[in-house]
Design a protein around this motif. Structure first.
Motif, mmCIF file in Angstrom:
data_model
loop_
_atom_site.group_PDB
_atom_site.id
_atom_site.type_symbol
_atom_site.label_atom_id
_atom_site.label_comp_id
_atom_site.label_asym_id
_atom_site.label_seq_id
_atom_site.Cartn_x
_atom_site.Cartn_y
_atom_site.Cartn_z
ATOM 1 N N THR A 12 46.789 52.675 31.897
ATOM 2 C CA THR A 12 47.032 52.477 33.335
ATOM 3 C C THR A 12 45.748 52.500 34.159
ATOM 4 N N LEU A 13 44.654 52.958 33.579
ATOM 5 C CA LEU A 13 43.402 53.037 34.336
ATOM 6 C C LEU A 13 42.726 51.678 34.460
ATOM 7 N N LEU A 14 42.888 50.820 33.454
ATOM 8 C CA LEU A 14 42.261 49.507 33.467
ATOM 9 C C LEU A 14 43.326 48.428 33.587
ATOM 10 N N PRO A 15 43.042 47.353 34.289
ATOM 11 C CA PRO A 15 44.033 46.270 34.420
ATOM 12 C C PRO A 15 44.239 45.568 33.091
ATOM 13 N N THR A 16 45.482 45.295 32.780
ATOM 14 C CA THR A 16 45.822 44.622 31.523
ATOM 15 C C THR A 16 46.036 43.124 31.719
ATOM 16 N N THR A 17 46.135 42.684 32.971
ATOM 17 C CA THR A 17 46.289 41.257 33.262
ATOM 18 C C THR A 17 45.329 40.866 34.381
ATOM 19 N N VAL A 18 45.011 39.589 34.444
ATOM 20 C CA VAL A 18 44.153 39.051 35.486
ATOM 21 C C VAL A 18 44.715 37.699 35.906
ATOM 22 N N ARG A 19 44.662 37.417 37.192
ATOM 23 C CA ARG A 19 45.219 36.166 37.715
ATOM 24 C C ARG A 19 44.076 35.275 38.223
ATOM 25 N N VAL A 20 43.793 34.236 37.504
ATOM 26 C CA VAL A 20 42.736 33.294 37.878
ATOM 27 C C VAL A 20 43.226 31.880 37.573
ATOM 28 N N SER A 21 42.546 30.917 38.155
ATOM 29 C CA SER A 21 42.870 29.520 37.874
ATOM 30 C C SER A 21 42.091 29.061 36.642
ATOM 31 N N PRO A 22 42.641 28.141 35.874
ATOM 32 C CA PRO A 22 41.915 27.635 34.687
ATOM 33 C C PRO A 22 40.554 27.042 35.038
ATOM 34 N N MET A 23 40.373 26.599 36.276
ATOM 35 C CA MET A 23 39.100 26.011 36.671
ATOM 36 C C MET A 23 37.953 26.997 36.534
ATOM 37 N N GLN A 24 38.256 28.286 36.693
ATOM 38 C CA GLN A 24 37.212 29.298 36.574
ATOM 39 C C GLN A 24 36.683 29.393 35.149
ATOM 40 N N PHE A 25 37.513 29.063 34.170
ATOM 41 C CA PHE A 25 37.034 29.041 32.789
ATOM 42 C C PHE A 25 36.213 27.767 32.530
ATOM 43 N N HIS A 26 36.655 26.667 33.135
ATOM 44 C CA HIS A 26 35.925 25.412 32.950
ATOM 45 C C HIS A 26 34.539 25.476 33.585
ATOM 46 N N ILE A 27 34.437 26.197 34.689
ATOM 47 C CA ILE A 27 33.137 26.248 35.361
ATOM 48 C C ILE A 27 32.119 27.006 34.518
#
Length: 486
Positions: free
Chosen positions: A350-365
């Motif tokens: 519970t101390l660290l986030p287990t999910t993250v919400r980003v757009s796929p474009m951030q991986f492409h960049i």
């Protein structure tokens, strides 16, 4: 013998400044003491230095520039005017460079916000100027003047290549306009054949212009022209396509290269120690790696801002649009945020986030930033090697304080090419468009079948409640071709 010596020293006295006479021995003695070779006398009594670097024959009394010791030097005037100090020269160069940097930045952003058509004009101007600069460095003016068709052929091949490439883009992105116009339809349908015949005409004209004694020069120019067309015009064509796909695909690659160039300089002068490549002695490994990290960080943040604006992410469907009117489209899924599970983190933590919400474009960049940092600079290294081959500092003087246009765009061309290929391979969404359907109907259906297609679409839209019954009646009464065939 004494007469020749008197004539010689009179010429030397005439070429020396007034204040240099007393210091002749002092200025010559260090070089003698260090083992430098003394001047030798040639057959006509003139003097020259025995140096392997002196590859051009010079008359003994024809030297225009001399140092205080009487030996010929470069960049020294015969007048007594004081030479400008190095500090003043650097200061003036810095001021000029800074002014034109801000001018280019202003033009770039003004055209980008004014609309896509203005950016296309800027890219067109850049590729023409760059082509002119690259062609010029291999040109021999005296031979080009004696062969009057040399420059004409260079510009003809440029024009025919641009006609082919621009036509391909216009037909692909504006099928719904080009293919329904009676005047433009034949040019669009037979565009590639017309382009090929234009090239063949240039080829035949080149062969017909060959002159005895100039074969090597003419074929060198022919090959050099085609290399310039590929490295500049063809790659600039893909940058043009990036603009049509959406302003973000043009703006991001440009900014990534500029960011990498800036931070390579900053990191290099800050903690650079290890030379990266001999073609560019000032490039260091530390600056190379530091610029890579900084480019990724800035690229990530810049993408997060740009993809919020539809003016940047939407493909061009209105060449009259600008930053104020904007564009409307259904966003590419690459710009829509998704939720991803963070690996290597247990779900019960519970101390660290287990999910993250980003757009796929951030991986492409991340991939695009890496290419801009690790691969695109080799476009600059290639340009450096080319300049060293011809022993020139810059490709031209198109931009005061910066050199030629090619000096500024050497990395941009390959980066724009990569951005297009990456977008088409991993990001583009391929689906039927109005233009592609119209193209298929025009090229693949007869006139009768096209009429049936229109009636079928009209019936479908009527059943969906999109059009009224009067439209069906109007089509049935006025589309006589279909009625007669029945």
């Amino acid at each position: 013998m004494s007469k020749k010596n008197n004539v010689h020293f009179q010429n030397r006295e005439r070429r020396m400044s007034q204040g240099s006479m007393p210091d002749i021995k002092a200025s010559r003695s260090p070089s003698r003491a260090s083992g430098a070779k003394s001047p030798t006398r040639n057959g006509n009594g003139s003097l020259h230095k025995s140096s392997s670097s002196d590859k051009h024959e010079r008359p003994g009394v024809g030297r225009n520039d001399t140092s205080a010791s009487g030996w010929a030097t470069e960049n020294e005037d015969d007048t007594d005017a004081p030479a400008q100090s190095d500090f003043e020269k650097k200061k003036q160069t810095f001021i000029t460079r800074a002014i034109w940097t801000f001018v280019m930045i202003a033009i770039f952003f003004a055209s980008m916000f004014a609309g896509h058509i203005y950016v296309i004009i800027i890219v067109t101007a850049v590729q023409i100027i760059s082509f002119k600069e690259v062609i010029a460095i291999s040109n021999v003016p005296s031979r080009a003047r004696s062969l009057r068709f040399t420059k004409t052929l260079n510009w003809y091949f440029l024009g025919s290549t641009m006609y082919f490439l621009y036509g391909e883009s216009v037909i692909y992105y504006f099928k719904h306009i080009v293919l329904i116009d009676r005047v433009l339809l034949p040019f669009a349908t037979h565009h590639r054949f017309i382009s090929f015949m234009l090239y063949v005409m240039g080829f035949v004209f080149f062969v017909g212009s060959l002159q005895k004694g100039h074969y090597r020069f003419q074929f060198t120019q022919f090959a050099w022209t085609h290399m310039a067309l590929y490295l500049i015009v063809v790659q600039a064509h893909f940058i043009m396509n990036n603009i049509f796909e959406g302003m973000i695909w043009f703006f991001l690659p440009v900014m990534l290269v500029i960011t990498n160039d800036i931070f390579a300089y900053v990191c290099g002068i800050t903690f650079g120690r290890t030379q990266l490549i001999k073609l560019s002695p000032k490039k260091t490994v530390e600056g190379f790696v530091g610029a890579w990290i900084c480019t990724i960080i800035i690229g990530f943040g810049l993408t997060n801002v740009l993809m919020r604006s539809k003016y940047f992410i939407c493909p061009v469907n209105d060449l009259g649009a600008n930053i104020f009117t904007g564009l409307a489209c259904e966003p590419n899924p690459v710009f829509i945020p998704h939720t991803y599970a963070v690996p290597f983190i247990p779900a019960h933590w519970t101390l660290l986030p287990t999910t993250v919400r980003v757009s796929p474009m951030q991986f492409h960049i991340l991939i695009m930033s890496t290419f801009a940092s690790l691969i695109a600079p080799f476009g600059g290294f290639f340009a450096s090697g080319l300049k060293r081959t011809f022993n020139i500092k810059d490709f031209g003087d198109s931009i005061p304080g910066h050199g030629g246009m090619t000096d500024r765009m050497d990395c941009q061309f390959i980066m724009g090419f990569f951005a297009f290929m990456y977008y088409q391979s991993f990001i583009a969404v391929y689906k039927a468009s109005v233009g592609s359907v119209i193209e298929t109907a025009i090229n693949g259906l007869s006139a009768e079948e096209q009429v049936e297609l229109v009636k079928g679409l009209a019936k479908h839209l009527y059943n969906q409640g999109q059009i009224g019954g009067k439209v069906l009646e109007y089509l049935g009464a006025n589309m006589q071709l279909g009625v007669k065939r029945r």
